[in-house]
Design an enzyme around this catalytic site. Structure first.
Site, PDB file in Angstrom:
ATOM      1  N   ASN A   1       7.967   9.092  -2.247  1.00 10.68           N
ATOM      2  CA  ASN A   1       6.676   8.707  -2.826  1.00 10.68           C
ATOM      3  C   ASN A   1       5.606   9.585  -2.184  1.00 10.68           C
ATOM      4  O   ASN A   1       5.246   9.372  -1.025  1.00 10.68           O
ATOM      5  CB  ASN A   1       6.428   7.217  -2.525  1.00 10.68           C
ATOM      6  N   TRP A   2       5.119  10.553  -2.941  1.00  7.75           N
ATOM      7  CA  TRP A   2       4.181  11.522  -2.357  1.00  7.75           C
ATOM      8  C   TRP A   2       2.750  11.001  -2.312  1.00  7.75           C
ATOM      9  O   TRP A   2       1.879  11.662  -1.787  1.00  7.75           O
ATOM     10  CB  TRP A   2       4.239  12.841  -3.130  1.00  7.75           C
ATOM     11  N   LYS A   3       2.506   9.858  -2.917  1.00 10.52           N
ATOM     12  CA  LYS A   3       1.154   9.282  -2.936  1.00 10.52           C
ATOM     13  C   LYS A   3       0.155  10.352  -3.420  1.00 10.52           C
ATOM     14  O   LYS A   3       0.511  11.157  -4.266  1.00 10.52           O
ATOM     15  CB  LYS A   3       0.803   8.729  -1.553  1.00 10.52           C
TER      16      LYS A   3
ATOM     17  N   HIS B   1       3.247  -1.094  -5.691  1.00 16.11           N
ATOM     18  CA  HIS B   1       3.176  -0.607  -4.304  1.00 16.11           C
ATOM     19  C   HIS B   1       2.040  -1.335  -3.588  1.00 16.11           C
ATOM     20  O   HIS B   1       1.010  -1.638  -4.186  1.00 16.11           O
ATOM     21  CB  HIS B   1       2.937   0.905  -4.302  1.00 16.11           C
TER      22      HIS B   1
ATOM     23  N   GLU C   1      -0.176  -0.375  -1.677  1.00 15.16           N
ATOM     24  CA  GLU C   1      -1.489   0.299  -1.738  1.00 15.16           C
ATOM     25  C   GLU C   1      -2.177  -0.002  -3.066  1.00 15.16           C
ATOM     26  O   GLU C   1      -3.397  -0.128  -3.124  1.00 15.16           O
ATOM     27  CB  GLU C   1      -1.301   1.812  -1.516  1.00 15.16           C
TER      28      GLU C   1
ATOM     29  N   GLU D   1       9.017  -3.268   1.374  1.00 12.30           N
ATOM     30  CA  GLU D   1       8.212  -2.433   2.266  1.00 12.30           C
ATOM     31  C   GLU D   1       7.226  -3.307   3.048  1.00 12.30           C
ATOM     32  O   GLU D   1       6.164  -3.666   2.523  1.00 12.30           O
ATOM     33  CB  GLU D   1       7.406  -1.417   1.460  1.00 12.30           C
TER      34      GLU D   1
ATOM     35  N   GLY E   1       3.291   3.958   6.801  1.00 10.73           N
ATOM     36  CA  GLY E   1       2.403   4.999   7.327  1.00 10.73           C
ATOM     37  C   GLY E   1       1.945   4.757   8.751  1.00 10.73           C
ATOM     38  O   GLY E   1       1.027   5.420   9.238  1.00 10.73           O
TER      39      GLY E   1
ATOM     40  N   SER F   1       7.828   3.910   7.119  1.00 11.22           N
ATOM     41  CA  SER F   1       8.087   4.837   8.230  1.00 11.22           C
ATOM     42  C   SER F   1       9.566   5.204   8.376  1.00 11.22           C
ATOM     43  O   SER F   1      10.085   5.302   9.493  1.00 11.22           O
ATOM     44  CB  SER F   1       7.527   4.284   9.545  1.00 11.22           C
TER      45      SER F   1
ATOM     46  N   GLY G   1       7.575   7.648   2.250  1.00 10.35           N
ATOM     47  CA  GLY G   1       6.254   8.222   2.009  1.00 10.35           C
ATOM     48  C   GLY G   1       6.075   9.498   2.806  1.00 10.35           C
ATOM     49  O   GLY G   1       6.537  10.574   2.406  1.00 10.35           O
ATOM     50  N   GLY G   2       5.445   9.391   3.972  1.00  2.74           N
ATOM     51  CA  GLY G   2       5.073  10.566   4.779  1.00  2.74           C
ATOM     52  C   GLY G   2       6.192  11.583   4.957  1.00  2.74           C
ATOM     53  O   GLY G   2       5.985  12.786   4.756  1.00  2.74           O
TER      54      GLY G   2
END
Ligand code: PGA
Length: 258
Positions: free
Chosen positions: A12-14, A102, A104, A174, A180, A220, A241-242
């Protein structure tokens, strides 16, 4: 023993990577992964909307073996919804997966459980697979409410779909405090919560649906912790993600999950 569900590792590159950066990242990712890596693990990347067609063209011409997905969509097919993207447009691109719910989107953009349920249905209706996210905050975990929060999100998010549809779904557990932050749930805690997801799917949609649904852990995930998380019985992959922004790290996570 039942055959293991094929794990799905999703990046997930956001709101990271413009279409040039996205192109470089998938080219490097494809170079880093060998045919045998895909034999047991499915891989998907979820770039921003503006990158999708560029990435897809490169994937097609170089026969890259991972799948392409979006991070979000509206539930309506068309209309006066400035800034939104229709599931019909995503289906036209032949996308395999769409992330929905998600944390966010829920926390920063006010998406409710009902909105998420409408999206799940719209994504399914157009032949794509939802990756529906759920998870608790730090305060909810401290208050002993992690399981009830996730249970409520699953019941609401999956309401009104068929057992067959539920069996093909991906649910990403999640914990919000792990996204993150560099903090990861222990493999045991992640397993416990992913088992809760599967139990609730069983209660709502039956044993076959629960056996089929793929439950990802997210929060993470890194090359160093992926193998321990992925070895848990009810964890069928990761939403990353990251670490998915870097093709070397993401490929290492894929390889560690085989
Ligand atoms: P993270 O993000 O891997 O950077 O914690 C996970 C996610 O938000 O899906």
């Amino acid at each position: 023993m039942a055959e293991r569900r094929q794990p799905l590792i999703s990046g997930n590159w956001k709101m990271h990577h413009d279409h040039f950066e996205a192109l470089r990242t998938v080219q490097k990712l494809s170079y880093n992964l060998a045919d045998h890596d895909y034999a047991k693990v499915a891989v998907s990347v979820h770039p921003p909307f503006t990158d999708l067609r560029t990435v897809q063209t490169a994937m097609e011409s170089d026969r890259m073996k991972f799948a392409l997905g979006a991070q979000h969509c509206h539930w309506e097919e068309k209309g006066a919804f400035t800034g939104e993207v229709s599931p019909v447009f995503l289906a036209k691109l032949n996308l395999a997966y769409v992330i929905c719910g998600h944390s966010e989107r829920r926390e920063l953009f006010g998406e409710t459980d009902d909105d998420v349920n409408r999206k799940v249905k719209a994504i399914l209706k157009h032949g794509m697979t939802p990756i529906m996210c759920c998870g608790e905050t730090d305060a909810e975990r401290e208050a002993g409410e992690a399981q009830s929060k996730v249970e409520g999100q699953i019941r609401a998010g999956l309401a009104g779909i068929t057992a067959e549809q539920a069996a093909g779904l991906v649910v990403a557990y999640e914990p919000i405090w792990a996204i993150g932050t560099g903090k990861t749930a222990t493999p045991e805690d992640a397993q416990e919560m992913c088992a809760v997801v599967r139990r609730v799917v069983a209660e709502v949609h039956g044993a076959d649906a629960a056996a089929g649904v793929r439950v990802q852990y997210g929060g993470s995930v890194k090359p160093g912790n992926a193998a321990d998380l992925m070895s848990q019985a009810d964890i069928d992959g990761a939403l990353v993600g990251g670490a998915s922004l870097d093709a070397d790290d993401f490929a290492q996570i894929v390889v560690a999950s085989v």
